[in-house]
Scaffold this active site. Structure first.
Site, PDB file in Angstrom:
ATOM      1  N   TRP A   1       6.717  40.635  39.684  1.00 18.67           N
ATOM      2  CA  TRP A   1       6.854  39.256  39.364  1.00 18.67           C
ATOM      3  C   TRP A   1       5.822  38.624  38.814  1.00 18.67           C
ATOM      4  O   TRP A   1       4.873  38.300  39.775  1.00 18.67           O
ATOM      5  CB  TRP A   1       7.741  38.578  40.458  1.00 18.67           C
ATOM      6  CG  TRP A   1       8.355  37.400  40.125  1.00 18.67           C
ATOM      7  CD1 TRP A   1       9.004  36.800  39.201  1.00 18.67           C
ATOM      8  CD2 TRP A   1       8.020  36.223  40.902  1.00 18.67           C
ATOM      9  NE1 TRP A   1       9.479  35.497  39.352  1.00 18.67           N
ATOM     10  CE2 TRP A   1       8.606  35.018  40.239  1.00 18.67           C
ATOM     11  CE3 TRP A   1       7.240  35.691  42.041  1.00 18.67           C
ATOM     12  CZ2 TRP A   1       8.769  33.619  40.734  1.00 18.67           C
ATOM     13  CZ3 TRP A   1       7.230  34.485  42.557  1.00 18.67           C
ATOM     14  CH2 TRP A   1       7.849  33.231  41.923  1.00 18.67           C
TER      15      TRP A   1
ATOM     16  N   ASP B   1       7.465  40.270  50.489  1.00 21.91           N
ATOM     17  CA  ASP B   1       8.266  39.090  49.596  1.00 21.91           C
ATOM     18  C   ASP B   1       9.569  39.268  49.263  1.00 21.91           C
ATOM     19  O   ASP B   1       9.738  40.200  48.685  1.00 21.91           O
ATOM     20  CB  ASP B   1       7.480  38.859  48.198  1.00 21.91           C
ATOM     21  CG  ASP B   1       8.054  37.419  47.484  1.00 21.91           C
ATOM     22  OD1 ASP B   1       8.475  36.540  48.412  1.00 21.91           O
ATOM     23  OD2 ASP B   1       8.017  37.478  46.337  1.00 21.91           O
TER      24      ASP B   1
ATOM     25  N   LYS C   1      18.728  32.496  46.275  1.00 20.03           N
ATOM     26  CA  LYS C   1      19.768  33.567  45.604  1.00 20.03           C
ATOM     27  C   LYS C   1      20.974  33.768  46.573  1.00 20.03           C
ATOM     28  O   LYS C   1      21.934  33.498  46.110  1.00 20.03           O
ATOM     29  CB  LYS C   1      19.111  35.011  45.408  1.00 20.03           C
ATOM     30  CG  LYS C   1      17.644  34.836  44.855  1.00 20.03           C
ATOM     31  CD  LYS C   1      17.355  34.594  43.418  1.00 20.03           C
ATOM     32  CE  LYS C   1      15.675  34.012  43.421  1.00 20.03           C
ATOM     33  NZ  LYS C   1      15.549  34.052  42.133  1.00 20.03           N
TER      34      LYS C   1
HETATM   35  C1  LMR Z   1      12.993  35.496  38.472  1.00 24.95           C
HETATM   36  O1  LMR Z   1      12.347  36.254  38.761  1.00 24.95           O
HETATM   37  O2  LMR Z   1      13.548  35.314  37.605  1.00 24.95           O
HETATM   38  C2  LMR Z   1      13.319  34.327  39.769  1.00 24.95           C
HETATM   39  O3  LMR Z   1      12.596  34.654  40.750  1.00 24.95           O
HETATM   40  C3  LMR Z   1      13.094  33.053  39.107  1.00 24.95           C
HETATM   41  C4  LMR Z   1      11.650  32.609  38.947  1.00 24.95           C
HETATM   42  O4  LMR Z   1      11.140  31.710  39.489  1.00 24.95           O
HETATM   43  O5  LMR Z   1      10.790  33.420  38.204  1.00 24.95           O
END
Ligand code: LMR
Length: 398
Positions: A131, A212, A247
């Protein structure tokens, strides 16, 4: 005065939300960008358990005093029970420091600050890919960030041997950021056996696991998704866990998350708890009250808790149905290609292998929005748009 200030390029995920909102092709547009669950009707749900909790908060109306710096005790307990198990020894021993945070992002930020303050030499290793904000948050706190091998595009699996070798070469007290379930962005998770092996290396090399978990309940189930966390605790590891209720309670805007640190002793947990509060004080003083109260009520009432679990599994199952539908529809259209990854990957996301150009074409020609790294949020699909999306993908793949 601001001539030296450089423009912000925008966020690759959250920036898409604005683009989507401003797209006037309202009859066809489909949002598969941000990790948000939408119902079969394309709506953001308000869970029934949340409605019930909000009724309690509204009558009589609750005063809005400051919460403690680390959040409501019932909220913190809720995080701990979910992550470590209600009857876990580590909770009985008082070895876990937990604070309520502003979403999972807030938990990562407070954790990153703590690492920077108390392990200044540590490098934080994140999966390749991860992420994007993992990198931003840790770097923003002055922690050096590097990548460890993870996703294998050839097998649509994990580069497991490479990952293990890589971890064996890290230094004591380096941080490894791990996704216990529903890996973001790939949807490709380690098996329980693989977790056992990885955690042995983490223990052996004295690394700091930072887990996480933003999608608990969307992979297997609440317990199964916490396997890596509980295994690490069982093995006696000191572990950081950031969690989110965005979520699984559909409370995105309330910013409800938590940071827990499993410590070797009750005394150390108390010291760590104090330092976490100190960090919170210096950034935003205390968390927001509404979400803390909702979580506290839902999680600490047996009836509402059971209702909540049912609602999470309904969301999980609908996502699974959509994975199957998309896979079947695309396989029928392009039988020479293998789309089985859609049902192998878990959680909200699927890493499609689509290139940035293909993703841009999907957006510009078909109003189908995905993240440019090829990540699709399956939770934005429904029976009304899945054929349209499959058609669009087939067009750009031809
Ligand atoms: C995502 O990965 O789309 C979510 O966790 C929202 C974000 O804050 O990026």
């Amino acid at each position: 005065m601001f001539e030296h200030v450089t423009p912000y390029a925008g966020d690759p995920i959250l920036g898409l939300m604005d683009k989507f909102a401003n797209d006037d092709r309202t009859d066809i547009k489909v949002n598969l960008g941000v990790g948000v669950y939408y119902t079969e009707d394309g709506k953001l749900p308000v869970l029934e358990c949340v409605k019930a909790a909000e009724k309690q908060i509204a009558s009589p109306p609750k005063a809005r005093g400051y919460l403690p710096m680390d959040g409501l005790p019932g909220y913190r307990k809720a995080c701990q029970n979910l992550l470590f198990g209600r009857d876990s020894d580590v909770l009985k021993a008082g070895r876990v420091a937990t604070i309520a945070t502003l979403g999972g992002s807030g938990a990562l930020k407070v954790g990153a600050e703590f690492i920077h303050d108390w392990f200044p030499k540590a490098t934080c290793y994140v999966s390749d890919p991860t992420w994007g904000n993992h990198i931003g948050i840790f770097e923003g706190s002055g922690v050096e960030v590097k990548k460890y091998p993870y996703y294998d595009a050839k097998t649509i699996g994990v580069k497991f041997d490479e990952l293990c070798e890589f971890f064996k070469n890290l230094n004591e007290n380096d941080v490894v950021l791990l996704h216990p379930c529903c890996h973001n962005p790939t949807g490709v998770d380690l098996t329980n056996e693989q977790w056992d092996t990885v955690l042995e290396i983490v223990k052996d090399k004295k690394l700091i696991p930072f887990m996480d978990i933003a999608y608990q309940g969307f992979g297997d189930d609440m317990e199964g998704d916490a396997y890596a966390i509980r295994r690490a605790v069982e093995m006696g590891l000191t572990v950081f866990v950031s969690n989110s209720f965005s979520k699984n309670l559909s409370l995105y805007g309330e910013r409800v998350g938590g940071l827990s640190v499993v410590c070797p002793s009750k005394e150390e947990a108390e010291v760590v708890q104090g330092q976490l509060k100190f960090i919170v004080r210096r950034i935003y003083s205390s968390p927001a009250s509404h979400g803390n109260h909702v979580v506290d009520i839902v999680m600490n009432n047996d009836e509402l808790f059971t209702q909540w679990i049912g609602e999470v599994y309904e969301m999980r199952d609908r996502i699974r149905d959509m994975r199957q539908k998309l896979q079947d529809t695309l396989s029928a259209k392009l039988p020479e290609r293998d789309f089985s990854y859609f049902t192998k990957q878990r959680g909200m996301f699927s890493f499609t292998g689509l290139t940035a150009e293909q993703v841009v074409r999907l957006r510009e020609e078909f109003a189908v929005y995905m993240v440019e790294n090829g990540r699709m949020c399956i939770a934005g699909l429904n029976n009304k748009n899945v054929d349209y999306v499959a058609n669009a993908i087939a067009q750009v793949l031809k």
